[in-house]
Design a protein around this motif. Structure first.
Motif, PDB file in Angstrom:
ATOM      1  N   ALA A 189       6.932   3.099  40.829  1.00  0.00           N
ATOM      2  CA  ALA A 189       7.487   1.856  41.371  1.00  0.00           C
ATOM      3  C   ALA A 189       7.253   1.739  42.874  1.00  0.00           C
ATOM      4  O   ALA A 189       6.973   0.651  43.388  1.00  0.00           O
ATOM      5  CB  ALA A 189       8.989   1.789  41.078  1.00  0.00           C
ATOM      6  N   ASP A 193       5.837  -1.182  45.228  1.00  0.00           N
ATOM      7  CA  ASP A 193       6.683  -1.683  46.317  1.00  0.00           C
ATOM      8  C   ASP A 193       5.895  -1.765  47.625  1.00  0.00           C
ATOM      9  O   ASP A 193       6.011  -2.746  48.378  1.00  0.00           O
ATOM     10  CB  ASP A 193       7.893  -0.766  46.521  1.00  0.00           C
ATOM     11  N   TYR A 199       6.969  -5.791  39.591  1.00  0.00           N
ATOM     12  CA  TYR A 199       6.816  -4.877  38.464  1.00  0.00           C
ATOM     13  C   TYR A 199       6.403  -5.597  37.184  1.00  0.00           C
ATOM     14  O   TYR A 199       5.442  -5.204  36.504  1.00  0.00           O
ATOM     15  CB  TYR A 199       8.125  -4.107  38.203  1.00  0.00           C
ATOM     16  N   VAL A 224       6.207   0.797  34.452  1.00  0.00           N
ATOM     17  CA  VAL A 224       6.459   1.176  35.842  1.00  0.00           C
ATOM     18  C   VAL A 224       7.712   2.051  35.859  1.00  0.00           C
ATOM     19  O   VAL A 224       8.760   1.650  35.350  1.00  0.00           O
ATOM     20  CB  VAL A 224       6.677  -0.070  36.729  1.00  0.00           C
TER      21      VAL A 224
END
Length: 456
Positions: A189, A193, A199, A224
């Motif tokens: 993740a 980011d 996502y 994810v």
């Protein structure tokens, strides 16, 4: 209040008149309390507090087995059958080394970083991302990818790992499905980011990761996963960095065009989730002994379990010594009280007769002797409480600092467990002293209290 103080006058005067005996009793009470409080605190803080805390978050109840696939597969299958874990995953780590510009020392400017392509858009896997994610600013020199052997275990994220993440406010799987097929990849993740990629939008998109040579191309993002999983004790043994931007299945790995300097795909780690921390401890110790004679296969513990295993022999030795000393000291102290009270009653029979003559009841005479014991006990208790509480704070600080320095994380002692140890010790020692005092009085008096001369 005045009557209470008047009631203490006679016991205090009798204690002052027998200073040597009073000092001996205080020392006996003090040593008994210190040993009992210390042994109970060690038991509560270590054997109950730690195991309860670790079992309450069961992701700590895990350990791993490192082995060479095919060569040690039969031993691992036998170990799984022996351990009967509630969950397990079987993985290996592979590394794609980054290319350097020319020769010499590794420097940020000398590294050619790979390119990440999602849905046709290129993202440079650059130093800023590496610095924000790895090694506190040091340049990363390779990409770690976790490969899952889904034939041995279909689990990717275990139930206890998922609970570990939820407890910290995030789902373990933040998007997509919790499975890996051929040509699919799960992405960290925090990688998405950093590049500002949603996502849900990323799931189902094609992803490629390439440097001078193609690493993987046109894989499909199946899910994810949370970055919290990288800190999970389930995957972290405190010695090897388990962080990875990508997870793939072994089926996908077989068909990849990896560069020649990849690590061997035969070295696997199987991580097993046990039903409790105590079960993980017992099973890990058994397997550690079992594999000690087999080259190339070993049991590895997470930080908390490893700390517990290393500190347990010290705790066990200290506990045995404290228990033996406590039993001996309490026995000697109680016997001493029994003998001295009996001797005091017998020696002071004339004084007791006088007390009866001036109107003191049998219960009153008993209270005088018990008050003496209570006064000495309170003095010993105040000193013991001061000494043991200071010792507990020092022990907690030293043990927790030692664990932090050696392991970085793991279990720790909690002062909260000093309180029940103190309370139980006070109740137990005081009860035994009162019983011993009464028996000492009874043994030396036919009337079970004091013998008053028949001439009265």
């Amino acid at each position: 209040m005045k009557s209470f103080l008047n009631g203490l006058y006679l016991p205090v005067r009798m204690l002052v008149a027998n200073k040597k005996r009073s000092f001996g009793l205080i020392c006996g009470f003090l040593l008994s309390l210190i040993c009992m409080i210390s042994s109970l605190f060690a038991f509560f803080a270590f054997d109950l507090g730690i195991t309860k805390r670790m079992s309450s978050e069961n992701v700590y109840s895990t350990f791993g087995i490192s082995y060479e696939k095919d060569k040690h597969s039969q031993e691992v299958l036998a170990a799984i059958e022996y351990c009967q874990p509630t969950d397990y995953v079987n993985t290996c780590s592979i590394y794609l080394n980054y290319y350097l510009k020319g020769n010499g020392f590794i420097h940020v400017n000398n590294i050619i970083y790979p390119t990440l392509t999602i849905d046709g858009k290129d993202y440079l896997h650059d130093y800023d991302y590496v610095r924000s994610t790895y090694h506190h600013g040091s340049p990363k020199t390779s990409e770690q990818i976790i490969v899952y052997d889904t034939e041995l275990s279909t689990a990717i994220i275990t139930k206890d790992e998922a609970a570990y993440c939820r407890k910290r406010g995030e789902n373990a799987l933040v998007a997509g499905k919790q499975s890996l097929e051929r040509g699919e990849v799960m992405v960290a993740a925090d990688l998405l980011d950093y590049y500002g990629i949603n996502y849900e939008d990323a799931v189902g998109k094609k992803i490629s990761f390439s440097q001078a040579v193609e690493s993987f191309e046109d894989f499909t993002i199946s899910g994810v996963y949370s970055k919290l999983l990288n800190d999970s004790p389930f995957r972290n043994d405190g010695k090897h960095e388990r962080y990875a931007d990508f997870w793939i299945s072994e089926k996908s790995f077989d068909n990849l065009d990896w560069v020649s300097d990849k690590s061997s795909p035969n070295q696997y780690d199987i991580y097993m989730q046990m039903p409790s921390f105590s079960k993980a401890f017992d099973t890990f110790k058994a397997l550690e002994e079992r594999f000690s004679r087999t080259y190339g296969i070993s049991a590895t513990a997470n930080d908390a379990l490893n700390s517990y295993v290393d500190f347990y022999p010290y705790y066990e030795t200290a506990a045995y010594v404290l228990i033996i000393f406590t039993v001996l000291l309490v026995f000697v102290t109680i016997l001493n009280v029994f003998v001295l009270i009996g001797y005091g009653v017998k020696k002071n029979r004339g004084f007791n007769t006088m007390l009866k003559a001036v109107g003191m009841t049998d219960d009153g005479v008993i209270k005088v002797y018990l008050a003496q014991i209570l006064i000495l006990f309170i003095i010993a208790l105040i000193i013991a409480t001061l000494l043991t509480s200071i010792a507990a704070v020092v022990a907690i600080y030293e043990v927790n600092i030692s664990i932090a320095n050696v392991y970085g994380s793991g279990f720790g002692f909690d002062f909260l467990f000093y309180l029940p140890a103190w309370a139980i010790s006070v109740i137990a020692v005081l009860t035994l002293l009162v019983v011993a005092s009464l028996l000492g009085i009874i043994k030396n008096n036919k009337t079970n209290i004091v013998r008053v001369s028949q001439e009265q």
